[in-house]
Design an enzyme around this catalytic site. Sequence first.
Site, PDB file in Angstrom:
ATOM      1  CB  SER A  10     -37.419  20.255  15.290  1.00 18.35           C
ATOM      2  OG  SER A  10     -37.171  21.607  15.621  1.00 18.35           O
TER       3      SER A  10
ATOM      4  CG  ASP B  85     -28.879  22.313   1.924  1.00 19.41           C
ATOM      5  OD1 ASP B  85     -29.558  21.494   1.263  1.00 19.41           O
ATOM      6  OD2 ASP B  85     -29.375  23.331   2.458  1.00 19.41           O
TER       7      ASP B  85
ATOM      8  CE  LYS C 231     -41.135  22.434  16.553  1.00 25.20           C
ATOM      9  NZ  LYS C 231     -39.915  23.263  16.555  1.00 25.20           N
TER      10      LYS C 231
END
Length: 444
Positions: A292, A303, A317
């Site tokens: 999470s 990214d 999650k």
Amino acid sequence: MANNLLRSVALVGAVAFIPAATASLAQVDVNSYREIDQFVSVLERVKAEYVDQIDDAALIRGAIDGMLNSLDPHSSYLDESGFRSLMTTTEGNYGGLGLTVTMEDGAVKVIAATRDTPADRAGVKTGDFITHIDGRLFYGGTLDEAVERMRGAPGTSVRLTIVRPGRDRPFDVNITRAIIDIPAVRSEVRDRVGILTVTTFNRNTTEAAQRAMADIERQLGGPPLGYVLDLRSNPGGLLDQAVSLSDLFLERGEVVSQRGRRRTDIERYYARPGDAAKGVPIVVLVDAGTASAAEIVAAALQDHRRAIVMGERTFGKGSVQTLIPLGRGTTALRLTTARYYTPAGRSVQEGGIMPDIEVPQLSDPDYRSRTRVRESDLRRHLVNEVGVQEDVIQVDERPDPRFAATPEELRQRGVEDYQLHYALQTIARLGRMQTAGPARPRAR
């Protein structure tokens, strides 16, 4: 022992807080009234004819739990005790064993043992099943009942019987209950590399990371060769802290977006200018217990190509829970209200984050046989709307010559944590490349 430590993984993750006054109420469909009438009829029949007299509050609580249990595994009702426990957890000081668990087919299954807690020091590992508590079989009960059996005053002991996949027989571990007061961030320096171990995302996480980085620079008299950001077995926590920690290492761009049920329910979070790490290389360590809020950080740095993500596939999650206070603010509804997406538009729900470099934890003797528990293993988990490519996340069983060392061989070499060792070596190579700079032509 706080309830939240021994509840299901539903009590960890990216959490957003909203005041009760801002919670919108949905319109009740006309057909719903017929269902409500049916519910009232069942309630009256149970009260009038059940073999034992049942308290109204117990019946209503059971109905609420049943309704939320029909949703995803991260939505739940928090009574006064559970609400206090969650509030205490976000402040960073609570009592218990240091376990995050779930229920699977009537048995208690360990999701993760937080590092440097009583459970971790006792050797409890992800994938373990707890079958007996103080010698008494626990099977078929609720998670709350398991919590009641395991809770107790700090300083007292509990004996857990563990069934571990790959082991022939169950074994017992004795754990002394304690107040869990672990700093959100621990730091150290090895070979001129700064190591930041983030154990949770509470209200102090980003501030603690800033202090740790400043302390590392003071020790070295300047920036380190690089940083290892260790997010292994980090179950998550507060969404805003995941955003602000990511922001420490990013100069610009989106950190994460969350998208609700309606098309207009989109919220984006962005980094502000300023890289606290001053551009030095970063390796982010992850494993199956990285979940999470921790996945938000790892994905944002991945990214933006700001860090190399290393280790094994994360928990997966990809949802955000909103904590909605009820009544006088002593109880709350923890409700999944959005999915989150990485800066590149990826959802980590079910599939998790694949590391840039997969590195097994060779120093763990049970690494190969131990069961990994991930979001996709939980019942009623949210489905990834895009779909998970199983061929991408399946395990490659072919031997890798880089990872052939045995735990015994590593111990002889003084390597206790192989993943961290590999990360430090990677930073050292990257640091030397940065120091050397571009190659210059030689005069002849």
